[in-house]
Design an enzyme around this catalytic site. Sequence first.
Site, PDB file in Angstrom:
ATOM      1  N   LYS A   1       1.068  -1.082  -0.136  1.00 20.67           N
ATOM      2  CA  LYS A   1       0.083  -0.026   0.055  1.00 20.67           C
ATOM      3  C   LYS A   1       0.851   1.318   0.154  1.00 20.67           C
ATOM      4  O   LYS A   1       2.009   1.303   0.547  1.00 20.67           O
ATOM      5  CB  LYS A   1      -0.699   0.005   1.235  1.00 20.67           C
TER       6      LYS A   1
HETATM    7  N1  GLU Z   1      -7.262   0.430  -3.248  1.00 26.65           N
HETATM    8  C1  GLU Z   1      -7.949  -0.719  -3.488  1.00 26.65           C
HETATM    9  C2  GLU Z   1      -8.011  -1.595  -2.155  1.00 26.65           C
HETATM   10  O1  GLU Z   1      -7.867  -1.254  -1.305  1.00 26.65           O
HETATM   11  C3  GLU Z   1      -7.520  -1.556  -4.737  1.00 26.65           C
HETATM   12  C4  GLU Z   1      -6.115  -2.038  -4.666  1.00 26.65           C
HETATM   13  C5  GLU Z   1      -5.711  -2.645  -5.868  1.00 26.65           C
HETATM   14  O2  GLU Z   1      -6.602  -2.582  -6.934  1.00 26.65           O
HETATM   15  O3  GLU Z   1      -4.720  -2.964  -6.078  1.00 26.65           O
HETATM   16  O4  GLU Z   1      -8.459  -2.861  -2.470  1.00 26.65           O
END
Ligand code: GLU
Length: 474
Positions: free
Chosen positions: A110
């Site tokens: 993240k």
């Molecule tokens: N930000 C989204 C999540 O928390 C998508 C993450 C992604 O598609 O890699 O799942």
Amino acid sequence: MNPTSTPQEPSFRDSVDLMFERAAALMDLPQGLREKIRICNATYTVRFGVRLRGEIHTFTGYRSVHSEHREPVKGGIRFAPAVDQDEVEALAALMTYKCALVEVPFGGSKGGLAIDPRQWDEDELERITRRFAYELIKRDLINPSQNVPAPDMGTGEREMAWIADQYRRMHTTDINADACVTGKPRSRGGISGRVEATGRGVQYSTQCFFREARDVEEAGLSQGLGGKRVVIQGLGNVGYHAAKFLSEEDGCRIVGIGERDGAIFREDGFSIEEVRAHLIETGGVKGFPGAAYVENGALALEADCDILIPAALEGVVTHANADKVKARLIVEAANGPLTAAADDMLRKKGVAIIPDMYANAGGVTVSYFEWVKNLSHIRFGRMQRRREEANSAMLIKSLEQMTGQAFPAELTERFLSGSSEIDLVRSGLDDTMRGAYGDMRELWRRREDVPDLRTAAYMIAIGRVADSYASLGI
Ligand code: GLU
């Protein structure tokens, strides 16, 4: 314990770890492996300056890699003022478990930039985003085979297009450059249905719950999703799409909406399109015609309803307001909306909770499809669509010849049309959500010591990560 935790209220990161430990305690895992899976592998912090409005502004960003048992690692990049290392690490851990649960073959990561995007105009944001991306790309923290970001709170297609372009400039001969980030606009290598994907996944996960009569009954709800009274907290991309699909396709009534500037209520239900238009025009929900309004948006969480969908930030339901929640089902569209303390209290009250790592996994699932599309360099359905149509036409003709009757005209068009990319994306997402619900539920119902879907979800995810470490010889 994290410094922001109190004995009553663990921090977001401690909440994730507590939930992990609760599940791991029910598993037969060597202590060392358990620790290896739980801890976050690395977090890179970068501080960079950008000259804007005549002076240098310094920004702080993070990219955390929780687990590399599979690569690339995956997870969004969020732009929000409160982003910090703990938050990014908790979110990265959730990405690991989420991907494992829905069988998306990625590790968890993240990113975040501590910024209020509303304070900057588009040109400025582009320069800031490109500079942040540059710092991550040069350390392979954005890379199609190692680390693939996506949108999250405060970011969307536009930011992903800037990031992809920045990567291409720095890797001019990489034929797979498009796959360095997902959530791109369709015209820049994105996939149909990625923008709606997380909300669509929330809809599919709610449908899965309502297919199980026993789950519905034990939550104290009447059978059938149609007519259910739903409250949405947060009408951003995820909340908007979830509310739209549940009301327009499943017959739910959206009786309350919480936003930054307050909450609005209407017993006969809102048209989500109208509320969204008002929100875009005025910046809030206040003043929406024909609705009761309260200034404290958090009161939406305590409103009388059947289903509560927190779709904004983490930690919104805590030990302080969990007792006041009236919903019988909570669908966690946001990451970590319930603290571990609130989760305990609600479970004891018999409230059913569809956990975040499952409920909001639609985004990363369709990201996976986009990544595969980018690596294969071909749109889904391009080869088969017309062939499928020709086969169906032949079948209709044969049926007509054999029976001497005409095929029902109202069905012909639907029967004839081959699968387009959006059809395939939705089908793949629906299948993923059904499969994961089945896995969680099977464990929850089979073992008496597994108290809820969340614990089951963690156990499945932890088990899969442990298996892949075992196959790596760790
Ligand atoms: N930000 C989204 C999540 O928390 C998508 C993450 C992604 O598609 O890699 O799942």
